[in-house]
Design a protein around this motif. Structure first.
Motif, PDB file in Angstrom:
ATOM      1  N   PHE A  67       0.828  -1.207   0.000  1.00 19.73           N
ATOM      2  CA  PHE A  67       0.000   0.000   0.000  1.00 19.73           C
ATOM      3  C   PHE A  67       0.868   1.265   0.000  1.00 19.73           C
ATOM      4  O   PHE A  67       0.575   2.240  -0.688  1.00 19.73           O
ATOM      5  CB  PHE A  67      -0.918  -0.003   1.224  1.00 19.73           C
ATOM      6  CG  PHE A  67      -1.987   1.046   1.204  1.00 19.73           C
ATOM      7  CD1 PHE A  67      -3.135   0.877   0.453  1.00 19.73           C
ATOM      8  CD2 PHE A  67      -1.853   2.207   1.951  1.00 19.73           C
ATOM      9  CE1 PHE A  67      -4.132   1.843   0.437  1.00 19.73           C
ATOM     10  CE2 PHE A  67      -2.842   3.183   1.942  1.00 19.73           C
ATOM     11  CZ  PHE A  67      -3.989   3.002   1.186  1.00 19.73           C
ATOM     12  N   LEU A 176      -6.639   3.695  -1.896  1.00 16.37           N
ATOM     13  CA  LEU A 176      -7.822   2.854  -1.678  1.00 16.37           C
ATOM     14  C   LEU A 176      -8.680   2.813  -2.936  1.00 16.37           C
ATOM     15  O   LEU A 176      -9.206   1.760  -3.313  1.00 16.37           O
ATOM     16  CB  LEU A 176      -8.642   3.367  -0.500  1.00 16.37           C
ATOM     17  CG  LEU A 176      -8.110   3.075   0.903  1.00 16.37           C
ATOM     18  CD1 LEU A 176      -8.990   3.733   1.953  1.00 16.37           C
ATOM     19  CD2 LEU A 176      -7.995   1.570   1.162  1.00 16.37           C
ATOM     20  N   TRP A 179      -6.829   0.594  -5.508  1.00 20.03           N
ATOM     21  CA  TRP A 179      -6.950  -0.831  -5.179  1.00 20.03           C
ATOM     22  C   TRP A 179      -8.365  -1.321  -5.454  1.00 20.03           C
ATOM     23  O   TRP A 179      -8.560  -2.436  -5.929  1.00 20.03           O
ATOM     24  CB  TRP A 179      -6.571  -1.055  -3.713  1.00 20.03           C
ATOM     25  CG  TRP A 179      -5.096  -1.129  -3.472  1.00 20.03           C
ATOM     26  CD1 TRP A 179      -4.107  -0.494  -4.178  1.00 20.03           C
ATOM     27  CD2 TRP A 179      -4.432  -1.874  -2.459  1.00 20.03           C
ATOM     28  NE1 TRP A 179      -2.876  -0.794  -3.656  1.00 20.03           N
ATOM     29  CE2 TRP A 179      -3.040  -1.634  -2.608  1.00 20.03           C
ATOM     30  CE3 TRP A 179      -4.858  -2.695  -1.429  1.00 20.03           C
ATOM     31  CZ2 TRP A 179      -2.082  -2.209  -1.762  1.00 20.03           C
ATOM     32  CZ3 TRP A 179      -3.917  -3.268  -0.575  1.00 20.03           C
ATOM     33  CH2 TRP A 179      -2.555  -3.033  -0.747  1.00 20.03           C
ATOM     34  N   HIS A 180      -9.350  -0.498  -5.120  1.00 23.54           N
ATOM     35  CA  HIS A 180     -10.743  -0.870  -5.356  1.00 23.54           C
ATOM     36  C   HIS A 180     -11.003  -1.072  -6.842  1.00 23.54           C
ATOM     37  O   HIS A 180     -11.599  -2.074  -7.263  1.00 23.54           O
ATOM     38  CB  HIS A 180     -11.658   0.217  -4.792  1.00 23.54           C
ATOM     39  CG  HIS A 180     -13.112  -0.041  -4.990  1.00 23.54           C
ATOM     40  ND1 HIS A 180     -13.835   0.557  -5.988  1.00 23.54           N
ATOM     41  CD2 HIS A 180     -13.982  -0.853  -4.326  1.00 23.54           C
ATOM     42  CE1 HIS A 180     -15.097   0.148  -5.932  1.00 23.54           C
ATOM     43  NE2 HIS A 180     -15.205  -0.707  -4.926  1.00 23.54           N
ATOM     44  N   LEU A 183      -9.497  -4.315  -8.106  1.00 24.01           N
ATOM     45  CA  LEU A 183     -10.293  -5.494  -7.737  1.00 24.01           C
ATOM     46  C   LEU A 183     -11.487  -5.661  -8.669  1.00 24.01           C
ATOM     47  O   LEU A 183     -11.800  -6.781  -9.098  1.00 24.01           O
ATOM     48  CB  LEU A 183     -10.785  -5.369  -6.296  1.00 24.01           C
ATOM     49  CG  LEU A 183      -9.767  -5.589  -5.190  1.00 24.01           C
ATOM     50  CD1 LEU A 183     -10.413  -5.375  -3.832  1.00 24.01           C
ATOM     51  CD2 LEU A 183      -9.167  -6.980  -5.285  1.00 24.01           C
ATOM     52  N   LYS A 204      -5.512 -10.301  -3.453  1.00 23.79           N
ATOM     53  CA  LYS A 204      -5.742  -8.858  -3.594  1.00 23.79           C
ATOM     54  C   LYS A 204      -6.911  -8.397  -2.730  1.00 23.79           C
ATOM     55  O   LYS A 204      -6.851  -7.328  -2.105  1.00 23.79           O
ATOM     56  CB  LYS A 204      -5.986  -8.510  -5.067  1.00 23.79           C
ATOM     57  CG  LYS A 204      -4.740  -8.582  -5.934  1.00 23.79           C
ATOM     58  CD  LYS A 204      -5.059  -8.212  -7.377  1.00 23.79           C
ATOM     59  CE  LYS A 204      -3.779  -8.105  -8.216  1.00 23.79           C
ATOM     60  NZ  LYS A 204      -3.018  -9.364  -8.269  1.00 23.79           N
ATOM     61  N   ARG A 207      -5.750  -8.359   0.925  1.00 17.80           N
ATOM     62  CA  ARG A 207      -4.917  -7.198   1.244  1.00 17.80           C
ATOM     63  C   ARG A 207      -5.751  -5.918   1.321  1.00 17.80           C
ATOM     64  O   ARG A 207      -5.502  -5.066   2.183  1.00 17.80           O
ATOM     65  CB  ARG A 207      -3.804  -7.046   0.202  1.00 17.80           C
ATOM     66  CG  ARG A 207      -2.751  -8.142   0.303  1.00 17.80           C
ATOM     67  CD  ARG A 207      -1.604  -7.892  -0.664  1.00 17.80           C
ATOM     68  NE  ARG A 207      -0.551  -8.891  -0.490  1.00 17.80           N
ATOM     69  CZ  ARG A 207       0.625  -8.864  -1.109  1.00 17.80           C
ATOM     70  NH1 ARG A 207       0.890  -7.875  -1.966  1.00 17.80           N
ATOM     71  NH2 ARG A 207       1.524  -9.794  -0.897  1.00 17.80           N
ATOM     72  N   PHE A 208      -6.725  -5.788   0.445  1.00 22.12           N
ATOM     73  CA  PHE A 208      -7.615  -4.633   0.477  1.00 22.12           C
ATOM     74  C   PHE A 208      -8.378  -4.602   1.798  1.00 22.12           C
ATOM     75  O   PHE A 208      -8.458  -3.555   2.468  1.00 22.12           O
ATOM     76  CB  PHE A 208      -8.580  -4.707  -0.703  1.00 22.12           C
ATOM     77  CG  PHE A 208      -9.529  -3.545  -0.822  1.00 22.12           C
ATOM     78  CD1 PHE A 208      -9.063  -2.273  -1.077  1.00 22.12           C
ATOM     79  CD2 PHE A 208     -10.900  -3.741  -0.705  1.00 22.12           C
ATOM     80  CE1 PHE A 208      -9.939  -1.192  -1.197  1.00 22.12           C
ATOM     81  CE2 PHE A 208     -11.786  -2.676  -0.825  1.00 22.12           C
ATOM     82  CZ  PHE A 208     -11.299  -1.401  -1.074  1.00 22.12           C
ATOM     83  N   ARG A 209      -8.907  -5.734   2.200  1.00 18.33           N
ATOM     84  CA  ARG A 209      -9.639  -5.824   3.464  1.00 18.33           C
ATOM     85  C   ARG A 209      -8.738  -5.467   4.638  1.00 18.33           C
ATOM     86  O   ARG A 209      -9.122  -4.688   5.525  1.00 18.33           O
ATOM     87  CB  ARG A 209     -10.182  -7.242   3.634  1.00 18.33           C
ATOM     88  CG  ARG A 209     -10.710  -7.519   5.040  1.00 18.33           C
ATOM     89  CD  ARG A 209     -10.763  -8.994   5.351  1.00 18.33           C
ATOM     90  NE  ARG A 209     -10.969  -9.210   6.769  1.00 18.33           N
ATOM     91  CZ  ARG A 209     -11.002 -10.420   7.340  1.00 18.33           C
ATOM     92  NH1 ARG A 209     -10.851 -11.512   6.591  1.00 18.33           N
ATOM     93  NH2 ARG A 209     -11.170 -10.534   8.637  1.00 18.33           N
ATOM     94  N   ALA A 234     -15.843  -6.935   0.897  1.00 16.96           N
ATOM     95  CA  ALA A 234     -14.483  -7.426   0.688  1.00 16.96           C
ATOM     96  C   ALA A 234     -14.196  -8.620   1.589  1.00 16.96           C
ATOM     97  O   ALA A 234     -13.612  -9.622   1.156  1.00 16.96           O
ATOM     98  CB  ALA A 234     -13.475  -6.307   0.945  1.00 16.96           C
TER      99      ALA A 234
END
Length: 297
Positions: A67, A176, A179-180, A183, A204, A207-209, A234
Motif C-alpha cells: 500500500f 484505496l 486498489w478498489h 479489484l 488482492k 490485502r484490500f480488506r 471485501a
C-alpha cells in the motif's frame, strides 16, 4: 505517486491530521511484528490458531508495504521479502494441513475421508514439526529483528525525511480507490476465472480488506462504520474464495469410493461437493457485485 485523486468518504478525520505516511506505515507494520512475537510461543506449542494469526500478521505486513510501496520499498525490503517467503512456506504448509484435517473430521465428510484421515494426521504432525524447527531457528529470530529494525530506522525513512511526502489523507484516498478499481477489473469475469487467477484475486481482496482494517483500527484514520460499505463485501468475498480453495484442495484427496475395487483410489468428490462449490462461488460473485457498486463518491 500513481492514480488520480478521489473523494473517498471518511478520510477527513481530524484525529489523523498529525500523522504522515511514514508514521502511519510504522504504526501498522510494528503492530504486525508485535502480533507475530505474541503468537510465537503458542505456534511453537502446536496451536493451530496461533499459526493462523502469524500468517495473518505477515499478510497484513505485506499488504502495508504494498500500500505504501512508493514510500517504503527499497533494496533492504527486497532482501527481507525473500526471507519472509521462506518463513511463509512452512507456515502455509502447516496451515493447509490444519484445514484439511478440520475438513476431514467434519461429520458430513468423515465417511468419505476415513481412508485418508490417518495420512492427513501424519502430514499435519510432520508439517507442524517442520514449522516449529523453523520458528525456533536463529534465522527466524534474525528475520523478525531485521524487519523491526527496517521499519523503525530503514533507509526508506531517511529518504522520506529528505523528500516531502503528500498528506496521509490524500495518499490513502487515492490508493484505496486505485486498489478498489483494480479489484473490480480483476474480478470482472469471476465465474470463468481459472484457479490460479482466482487465487491471485483472493490475495488482492484480502490485502484490500486488511488495509481497510488497519486504517480504521491501527491508525484511526477513520471509523469502521465509514468504510463498512467497502469492508463488508471485501471480507465476505475473501472468505468465500478462501473456503472455495480449501474445499477444492480437500476434494483432491485420494479417497476411496464405496464401489472401489481392489483398494484402488477413486475421484468421487466429497458429499455435497458440487452444491457447496456453487454456493461459495455464488457468494463470492454476490460480494463482488456489492463491492463493485460500493464506489467512493
Amino acid at each position: 505517486m500513481r492514480g488520480r485523486p478521489t473523494s473517498t468518504p471518511g478520510l477527513h478525520n481530524t484525529s489523523a491530521v498529525s500523522l504522515d505516511c511514514a508514521t502511519a506505515f510504522q504504526t501498522i507494520a510494528l503492530d504486525c511484528i508485535a502480533s507475530i512475537e505474541a503468537q510465537h510461543s503458542s505456534a511453537c506449542a502446536g496451536d493451530a490458531e496461533a499459526v493462523h494469526q502469524i500468517r495473518v500478521a505477515i499478510t497484513r505486513l505485506r499488504a502495508a508495504v504494498a500500500f505504501f510501496a512508493p514510500i517504503v520499498v527499497d533494496a533492504e525490503w527486497l532482501r527481507v521479502k525473500k526471507e519472509i517467503a521462506w518463513l511463509n512456506g512452512s507456515l502455509g504448509a502447516a496451515r493447509d494441513s490444519d484445514v484439511l484435517v478440520e475438513y476431514a473430521r467434519r461429520k458430513r465428510y468423515r465417511g468419505w475421508a476415513k481412508h485418508v484421515i490417518k495420512q492427513a494426521d501424519q502430514r499435519q504432525t510432520r508439517d507442524h514439526r517442520r514449522l516449529v524447527r523453523c520458528l525456533r531457528t536463529v534465522r527466524t529470530q534474525r528475520l523478525i529483528s531485521a524487519i523491526a529494525d527496517w521499519i523503525r530506522q530503514g533507509g526508506w525513512l531517511a529518504r522520506c525525511k529528505r523528500n516531502e511526502t503528500e498528506a496521509l489523507q490524500v495518499y490513502c484516498a487515492r490508493e484505496l480507490n486505485r486498489w478498489h478499481e483494480r479489484l473490480i477489473r480483476k474480478g470482472r469475469h469471476l465465474k470463468a476465472l481459472g484457479e490460479s487467477r482466482r487465487h491471485r484475486l483472493r490475495i488482492k481482496v484480502k490485502r484490500f480488506r486488511y488495509m481497510l482494517e488497519a486504517l480504521t483500527e491501527t491508525v484511526a484514520l477513520q471509523s469502521r462504520s465509514e468504510l463498512l460499505h467497502l469492508h463488508r463485501p471485501a471480507k465476505r468475498m475473501q472468505r468465500a474464495l478462501g473456503d472455495l480453495r480449501d474445499l477444492k484442495r480437500f476434494a483432491g484427496l485420494p479417497s476411496r469410493s464405496p464401489q472401489a475395487k481392489n483398494g484402488k483410489r477413486s475421484k468421487v468428490p466429497p458429499p455435497g461437493y458440487r452444491d457447496r462449490r456453487e454456493e461459495l462461488l455464488g457468494a463470492a460473485i454476490a460480494s463482488y457485485r456489492e463491492l463493485k457498486h460500493a464506489r467512493a463518491c
